[in-house]
Design a protein around this motif. Structure first.
Motif, short mmCIF file in Angstrom:
data_model
loop_
_atom_site.label_atom_id
_atom_site.label_comp_id
_atom_site.label_asym_id
_atom_site.label_seq_id
_atom_site.Cartn_x
_atom_site.Cartn_y
_atom_site.Cartn_z
N LEU A 123 29.54 -21.37 -8.43
CA LEU A 123 30.88 -21.92 -8.49
C LEU A 123 31.10 -22.79 -9.73
N ALA A 124 30.03 -23.39 -10.25
CA ALA A 124 30.15 -24.25 -11.43
C ALA A 124 30.77 -23.53 -12.60
N VAL B 6 18.83 -27.46 -13.15
CA VAL B 6 18.14 -28.00 -11.98
C VAL B 6 19.13 -28.46 -10.92
N TRP B 7 20.40 -28.64 -11.32
CA TRP B 7 21.41 -29.13 -10.39
C TRP B 7 22.20 -28.00 -9.74
N ILE B 8 22.03 -26.78 -10.25
CA ILE B 8 22.84 -25.66 -9.77
C ILE B 8 21.94 -24.53 -9.32
N ASP B 9 22.09 -24.12 -8.08
CA ASP B 9 21.25 -23.07 -7.51
C ASP B 9 21.78 -21.69 -7.90
N ASP B 10 20.89 -20.83 -8.40
CA ASP B 10 21.29 -19.46 -8.69
C ASP B 10 20.12 -18.52 -8.39
N ASP B 11 20.36 -17.21 -8.48
CA ASP B 11 19.32 -16.24 -8.15
C ASP B 11 18.83 -15.47 -9.37
N THR B 12 19.13 -15.94 -10.58
CA THR B 12 18.60 -15.30 -11.78
C THR B 12 17.12 -15.66 -11.90
N SER B 13 16.28 -14.64 -12.02
CA SER B 13 14.84 -14.87 -12.00
C SER B 13 14.34 -15.50 -13.30
N ASP B 14 13.22 -16.22 -13.20
CA ASP B 14 12.59 -16.79 -14.39
C ASP B 14 12.14 -15.67 -15.32
#
Length: 651
Positions: free
Chosen positions: A600-601, A542-550
């Motif tokens: 980046l994490a 929830v703290w890291i934005d990514d584009d991997t779909s649910d």
């Protein structure tokens, strides 16, 4: 030293800058040639040349804030194109490229679809009916004899809460901007459409959760019939294309290797019928080349180790033989007009492993005083083929007997001791290489390194069995394949005892796990935009934005990589971030600060773990960049960092 000669003679910028020539397309009549062209700091613009006199040309679209991309002829006097911004970082919000139309004369420039996250281009005719960014081009229909086409087929994109995208087709008039319905309705949420040459919908794939259903509508029919259904990873066959005769071409697996073949669908038996193309050792990958409206296809363009074209037309076969004789030892991708006449006009994109490509025009009846063959443009004219590495495909056996394709790029002037770089492709469920000019392999070879590029299990393009053999094998059998490729090259006398491992994305993950699993083989590792934490990849945060779909996290990734709960111990054992203490050699890490594919994490966590283990990595991160380096200055900077890093540890 060979190193110094290569490095000073071939600057990194020559390899990593954008190609000057982006695209070349003949007009329907063959009297004009459209080019997208830029380079050396200039924006890519759209130009039109006269085929009978290529010195007569003019710019028809050239912007100060954006680059022309993906050009098509609508008719002999009208073009459409999308745009992109090659000067922007790769981490910008992903946005639609928009759609524009312009006359071949340069008049009547019009924006048809707005670009997302970008201002309007100066000088573009913008009216109230300009469509929003969530529309994209599907196809340009083939005009019938004595007709002038003005419309293209587009899709309105609708986005679901589960990150799914549905496509709803519309006709768009390129002069008025008006739309009309495509008079077709999908029996569900449409994931992809297949059309004949005039834009009539013949097949559609719908999706519900992870399940797919293929529907068919024959010429003259209005109702859909179901042909196949299955899980996203287990469809019995997939549609490839349709022709104007109402034939459906499908791809499916065949034999113990599960190699993909191309067949005609047999509607009587309700299954794939006669196999049209089967390639030894390769999946079928290619496209159908359409003929005139209402006629059968002209041929197939496909890739085995290299691209080739199978022509059904005798006239096309004869012309291809003439082209290949003129330009031997190369891939010569040909398109032509009036192909069986004395006034034939052909456009040839000619390339090889040692050359990025040149465009030629051939005219059967050139104007008086001119020759049949005209050199139009070169993609990378500063790089001479005689300086480039040759590329060869080998098939070896991995330690468990599994067949393993391995590409080897041999430098013209090897450095002392035959040092090697094992270059691992990303994906990983893609085909990594084919017989063509490739930036990183050529750059590394120009520095004197043998480049070993394995198509490890998990790679596509070599049979379903080869791809599925990589399921849940990240850091395991997939990693053994990479090591086996290097050991084979050493046994063959191709590579010396000094080697580093490198790669981006999954390739970066593999570079790091190579240092964990096989530390005796490598003196260093280079990993950029690399996956380092499999738990973060599979679970997200929830703290890291990514584009991997649910959808991918729920259904495909647990099967292909590992289940976050049932396979937790295995995933932790094969995550570089948790195995960093086992990495004892120098490491170079590069990341995009706005990467949403591999945030980046991943890099920050591994950097901290390596520091804790007492192995300070070389580190660079690029503001504004995403999962690739879009800015030339960053591509060159990283290449030079890699060059210096390898020099210290291999030379």
């Amino acid at each position: 030293m060979a190193w110094v000669q290569a490095a000073t003679g071939l600057p990194a910028e020559l390899f990593f800058k954008e190609s000057e020539l982006r695209q070349a397309v003949l007009s329907p009549s063959g009297t004009k040639l459209a080019l997208s062209f830029g380079g050396d700091g200039r924006r890519v613009g759209l130009f039109v040349l006269e085929v009978d006199d290529t010195s007569k040309g003019h710019a028809v679209a050239h912007f100060s804030d954006v680059d022309v991309n993906d050009i098509h002829w609508v008719n002999d006097e009208r073009l459409i194109f999308s745009t992109t911004d090659f000067s922007a970082g790769g981490g910008r919000p992903s946005g639609a490229p928009g759609l524009f139309a312009v006359d071949a004369s340069g008049e009547n420039l019009r924006m048809l679809v707005r670009r997302r996250h970008a201002p309007m281009q100066t000088g573009t005719h913008i009216v109230s009916r300009t469509l929003d960014w969530n529309h994209e081009l599907l196809m340009v229909p083939q005009p019938r004899a004595a007709e002038t086409n003005e419309e293209v087929l587009i899709a309105e994109l609708k986005f679901g809460l589960d990150d799914s995208v549905s496509y709803y087709p519309l006709w768009l008039h390129t002069r008025t901007g008006r739309t009309r319905g495509a008079e077709v309705r999908a029996p569900g949420e449409p994931l992809r459409w297949w059309f004949d040459g005039q834009g009539e919908a013949r097949a559609v794939m719908t999706r519900k959760d992870q399940y797919l259903t293929l529907h068919w509508r024959a010429p003259g029919q209005t109702e859909w019939q179901v042909l196949a259904s299955g899980d996203v990873l287990r469809m019995p066959f997939l549609p490839h294309s349709v022709d104007d005769k109402g034939q459906l071409y499908v791809t499916h697996g065949e034999g113990p290797e599960g190699r993909t073949v191309l067949s005609l669908y047999d509607f009587a038996s309700k299954a794939p019928g006669k196999v049209l193309v089967s390639l030894q050792g390769f999946d079928f990958q290619g496209r159908l080349l359409r003929g005139a409206p209402g006629e059968r296809a002209l041929g197939l363009r496909l890739t085995h180790d290299a691209e080739t074209t199978i022509w059904f037309s005798a006239a096309h076969k004869q012309l291809q033989q003439k082209v290949d004789a003129q330009l031997p030892g190369r891939v010569n991708r040909m398109s032509c007009r009036r192909c069986d006449g004395k006034d034939v006009v052909a456009l040839i994109h000619s390339y090889a492993d040692v050359e990025a490509g040149r465009v030629w025009l051939y005219r059967g009846s050139p104007p008086q005083g001119q020759t049949e063959w005209t050199a139009v443009a070169a993609a990378r004219k500063e790089l001479q083929p005689a300086e480039m590495a040759t590329l060869d495909l080998h098939r070896i056996r991995a330690r468990d007997g599994h067949e393993l394709p391995v590409w080897v790029s041999t430098p013209r002037r090897p450095a002392a001791g035959k040092p090697a770089v094992v270059l691992v492709h990303g994906g990983p469920w893609v085909r990594g290489w084919s017989w063509t000019w490739e930036t990183w392999t050529q750059f590394l070879a120009s520095r004197g390194y043998l480049v070993i590029a394995p198509e490890f299990r998990g790679s596509s393009g070599y049979g379903d069995a080869h791809e599925r053999a990589g399921y849940k094998q990240w850091g395991r059998a997939m990693q053994d394949d990479v090591a086996d490729a290097l050991q084979w090259a050493r046994k063959q006398g191709l590579a010396g005892e000094k080697a580093c491992i490198a790669g981006a994305s999954y390739g970066g993950y593999s570079a790091l796990m190579g240092l964990v699993r096989h530390p005796e083989l490598y003196r260093c590792g280079v990993a950029w935009v690399a996956v380092t934490d499999l738990e973060l990849l599979l679970n997200g945060s929830v703290w890291i934005d990514d584009d991997t779909s649910d959808l991918a996290r729920r259904h495909s990734l647990p099967e292909m990589i590992g289940d976050p709960v049932r396979d937790a111990e295995m995933l932790r054992a094969h995550s570089p971030v948790h195995q960093a203490a086992r990495i004892q050699v120098p490491v170079l890490l590069g990341f995009g600060e706005d990467d949403r594919r591999v945030p980046l994490a991943h890099g920050q966590r591994l950097r901290a773990a390596l520091q804790k283990a007492g192995n300070e990595p070389e580190w660079v991160s690029y503001p504004g960049e995403g999962h690739f380096w879009a800015l030339l200055k960053n591509r060159v900077d990283f290449a030079q960092r890699v060059e210096r890093f390898l020099e210290r540890h291999l030379q």
